[in-house]
Design a protein around this motif. Structure first.
Motif, PDB file in Angstrom:
ATOM      1  N   GLY A   1      25.261  25.364  30.164  1.00 40.23           N
ATOM      2  CA  GLY A   1      26.095  26.695  30.139  1.00 40.23           C
ATOM      3  C   GLY A   1      26.575  27.320  31.054  1.00 40.23           C
ATOM      4  O   GLY A   1      27.143  26.918  32.691  1.00 40.23           O
ATOM      5  N   GLU A   2      28.008  27.617  31.012  1.00 41.39           N
ATOM      6  CA  GLU A   2      28.932  28.020  32.147  1.00 41.39           C
ATOM      7  C   GLU A   2      29.081  29.242  32.283  1.00 41.39           C
ATOM      8  O   GLU A   2      29.010  30.195  30.844  1.00 41.39           O
ATOM      9  CB  GLU A   2      30.628  26.922  32.128  1.00 41.39           C
ATOM     10  CG  GLU A   2      30.309  25.559  32.694  1.00 41.39           C
ATOM     11  CD  GLU A   2      29.737  25.658  33.821  1.00 41.39           C
ATOM     12  OE1 GLU A   2      30.074  26.024  34.456  1.00 41.39           O
ATOM     13  OE2 GLU A   2      29.604  24.384  34.079  1.00 41.39           O
ATOM     14  N   ASP A   3      28.901  29.972  33.188  1.00 41.60           N
ATOM     15  CA  ASP A   3      29.064  31.746  33.124  1.00 41.60           C
ATOM     16  C   ASP A   3      30.729  31.914  33.066  1.00 41.60           C
ATOM     17  O   ASP A   3      31.173  30.715  33.464  1.00 41.60           O
ATOM     18  CB  ASP A   3      29.123  31.795  34.714  1.00 41.60           C
ATOM     19  CG  ASP A   3      27.709  32.810  34.544  1.00 41.60           C
ATOM     20  OD1 ASP A   3      26.585  31.866  34.031  1.00 41.60           O
ATOM     21  OD2 ASP A   3      27.192  31.931  35.845  1.00 41.60           O
ATOM     22  N   SER A   4      30.436  33.637  32.855  1.00 43.87           N
ATOM     23  CA  SER A   4      32.727  33.337  32.029  1.00 43.87           C
ATOM     24  C   SER A   4      32.995  34.748  33.081  1.00 43.87           C
ATOM     25  O   SER A   4      32.215  35.565  33.287  1.00 43.87           O
ATOM     26  CB  SER A   4      32.556  33.327  30.358  1.00 43.87           C
ATOM     27  OG  SER A   4      32.532  32.502  29.947  1.00 43.87           O
ATOM     28  N   SER A   5      34.302  34.998  32.732  1.00 45.88           N
ATOM     29  CA  SER A   5      34.651  36.278  33.806  1.00 45.88           C
ATOM     30  C   SER A   5      35.855  36.801  32.872  1.00 45.88           C
ATOM     31  O   SER A   5      36.479  35.793  32.049  1.00 45.88           O
ATOM     32  CB  SER A   5      34.749  35.015  35.484  1.00 45.88           C
ATOM     33  OG  SER A   5      36.170  34.858  35.035  1.00 45.88           O
ATOM     34  N   GLY A   6      36.055  38.161  33.580  1.00 47.52           N
ATOM     35  CA  GLY A   6      37.285  38.529  32.581  1.00 47.52           C
ATOM     36  C   GLY A   6      37.656  39.772  33.380  1.00 47.52           C
ATOM     37  O   GLY A   6      36.452  40.381  34.806  1.00 47.52           O
ATOM     38  N   PRO A   7      37.947  40.811  32.909  1.00 43.94           N
ATOM     39  CA  PRO A   7      38.367  42.040  33.077  1.00 43.94           C
ATOM     40  C   PRO A   7      36.779  43.167  33.300  1.00 43.94           C
ATOM     41  O   PRO A   7      36.252  44.393  34.110  1.00 43.94           O
ATOM     42  CB  PRO A   7      39.378  43.201  32.257  1.00 43.94           C
ATOM     43  CG  PRO A   7      39.632  41.973  30.884  1.00 43.94           C
ATOM     44  CD  PRO A   7      39.327  40.188  31.370  1.00 43.94           C
ATOM     45  N   TRP A   8      36.229  42.637  32.327  1.00 40.87           N
ATOM     46  CA  TRP A   8      34.888  43.439  32.451  1.00 40.87           C
ATOM     47  C   TRP A   8      33.882  42.672  33.488  1.00 40.87           C
ATOM     48  O   TRP A   8      32.525  43.706  33.913  1.00 40.87           O
ATOM     49  CB  TRP A   8      33.694  42.967  31.743  1.00 40.87           C
ATOM     50  CG  TRP A   8      33.975  41.010  30.754  1.00 40.87           C
ATOM     51  CD1 TRP A   8      32.518  40.944  30.628  1.00 40.87           C
ATOM     52  CD2 TRP A   8      34.326  40.649  30.322  1.00 40.87           C
ATOM     53  NE1 TRP A   8      32.807  39.058  31.072  1.00 40.87           N
ATOM     54  CE2 TRP A   8      34.224  38.824  30.478  1.00 40.87           C
ATOM     55  CE3 TRP A   8      36.729  40.735  29.797  1.00 40.87           C
ATOM     56  CZ2 TRP A   8      34.060  38.108  29.913  1.00 40.87           C
ATOM     57  CZ3 TRP A   8      36.353  39.482  28.755  1.00 40.87           C
ATOM     58  CH2 TRP A   8      35.083  38.362  28.162  1.00 40.87           C
ATOM     59  N   ASN A   9      33.747  41.672  34.059  1.00 46.51           N
ATOM     60  CA  ASN A   9      32.901  41.732  35.536  1.00 46.51           C
ATOM     61  C   ASN A   9      34.119  41.274  36.592  1.00 46.51           C
ATOM     62  O   ASN A   9      33.252  40.382  37.549  1.00 46.51           O
ATOM     63  CB  ASN A   9      32.890  40.391  35.320  1.00 46.51           C
ATOM     64  CG  ASN A   9      32.674  38.951  34.707  1.00 46.51           C
ATOM     65  OD1 ASN A   9      33.837  39.072  35.008  1.00 46.51           O
ATOM     66  ND2 ASN A   9      31.320  38.220  34.522  1.00 46.51           N
ATOM     67  N   SER A  10      35.498  40.710  36.411  1.00 46.90           N
ATOM     68  CA  SER A  10      36.440  40.757  36.936  1.00 46.90           C
ATOM     69  C   SER A  10      37.192  41.449  38.341  1.00 46.90           C
ATOM     70  O   SER A  10      37.722  41.959  37.302  1.00 46.90           O
ATOM     71  CB  SER A  10      36.476  39.036  37.244  1.00 46.90           C
ATOM     72  OG  SER A  10      37.647  39.010  36.427  1.00 46.90           O
ATOM     73  N   GLY A  11      37.670  41.850  39.663  1.00 44.59           N
ATOM     74  CA  GLY A  11      38.909  41.920  39.896  1.00 44.59           C
ATOM     75  C   GLY A  11      37.978  42.963  40.913  1.00 44.59           C
ATOM     76  O   GLY A  11      36.610  43.189  40.976  1.00 44.59           O
ATOM     77  N   ASP A  12      39.303  43.789  41.401  1.00 43.89           N
ATOM     78  CA  ASP A  12      38.647  44.516  43.091  1.00 43.89           C
ATOM     79  C   ASP A  12      37.560  45.455  42.456  1.00 43.89           C
ATOM     80  O   ASP A  12      37.066  45.773  43.341  1.00 43.89           O
ATOM     81  CB  ASP A  12      40.049  45.573  43.235  1.00 43.89           C
ATOM     82  CG  ASP A  12      40.853  44.388  43.715  1.00 43.89           C
ATOM     83  OD1 ASP A  12      40.731  43.202  44.044  1.00 43.89           O
ATOM     84  OD2 ASP A  12      42.435  44.646  44.138  1.00 43.89           O
ATOM     85  N   GLU A  13      37.722  46.110  41.164  1.00 43.88           N
ATOM     86  CA  GLU A  13      36.847  47.462  40.868  1.00 43.88           C
ATOM     87  C   GLU A  13      35.356  46.824  40.735  1.00 43.88           C
ATOM     88  O   GLU A  13      33.943  47.306  40.543  1.00 43.88           O
ATOM     89  CB  GLU A  13      36.621  48.017  39.979  1.00 43.88           C
ATOM     90  CG  GLU A  13      37.015  47.496  38.074  1.00 43.88           C
ATOM     91  CD  GLU A  13      37.099  48.293  37.077  1.00 43.88           C
ATOM     92  OE1 GLU A  13      36.224  49.575  37.162  1.00 43.88           O
ATOM     93  OE2 GLU A  13      38.056  47.555  36.422  1.00 43.88           O
TER      94      GLU A  13
END
Length: 235
Positions: A211-223
């Protein structure tokens, strides 16, 4: 002070009673997401609330939920009516037929007793309002699924009314929360620890066939600072 009006809040009419569907309806009478749980949750929150305006909101909606309990109870009793007489329907569900006399009781669709463990009361208003919004959302979904399990027009009509009022209450709770000028993470009095609050722990790290890791606003971005394999990185 409560005052009972004998007329139901919404008309209930069942053309062809279906005891099996009546048993399903008990989920919204005495189940975890049902009207009794909602009535108790909002009313007790209201009794504890020191904010007069939002106390009024909680007591208004808590009282309306008792009216909904009466509507769903009437609907369930109409569908369970065949269980009140000896016959195959009663044999299909002896618990309701013999113990409950073909009526409603403080239990869910599986016969498990209602419990106060179903209700969420923290005494922290912004937390309770969020809990209430989630409760209304869950109840709305249960009503949708109940509607899918009956072809009776009168039942669908009453259930659609109850389903719609869940959205009304969700809207009211949401606007009450917004009016408190609280940010999403502004809960209680203490600030979160800045060392940890913006770290996202990637606790299910996989790649390839696993499986591959996923990203979204819950774990990416400057914060955000993503921590891979936190169990081995010392976080």
């Amino acid at each position: 002070m409560y005052h009972h009006v004998k007329k139901l809040m919404y008309k209930v009419d069942v053309g062809d009673p279906d005891p099996r569907f009546g048993k399903m309806l008990l989920e919204q009478f005495g189940g975890a997401n049902g009207e009794l749980a909602a009535a108790m949750q909002y009313s007790i929150q209201g009794m504890n609330c020191e904010d007069p305006a939002r106390k009024d909101l909680l007591m208004d909606i808590g009282t309306e939920e008792l009216s909904h309990l009466e509507v769903i109870g009437a609907l369930a009793r109409m569908h369970l009516k065949p269980l009140r007489k000896a016959g195959d329907a009663a044999l299909d569900d002896p618990l309701i037929a013999v113990v409950g006399g073909g009526g409603v009781s403080l239990s869910n669709s599986q016969g498990s007793s209602w419990t106060s463990d179903y209700i969420a009361v923290t005494g922290q208003l912004e937390v309770d309002l969020r809990s209430n919004m989630a409760a209304e959302a869950r109840a709305k979904i249960v009503y949708e699924r109940l509607i899918d399990h009956t072809d009776d027009p009168g039942s669908k009509d009453a259930l659609r009314f109850l389903m719609t009022r869940e959205i009304t209450h969700l809207k009211a709770f949401g606007q009450a929360l917004e009016s408190m000028d609280k940010q999403p993470l502004e809960i209680g009095e203490l600030e979160p620890d800045s060392q940890w609050v913006d770290k996202y722990f990637n606790d299910s790290t996989e790649s390839g066939d696993l499986g591959e890791d996923s990203s979204g606003p819950w774990n990416s971005g400057d914060e955000w600072k993503v921590v891979d394999n936190p169990a081995f990185s010392g976080t």
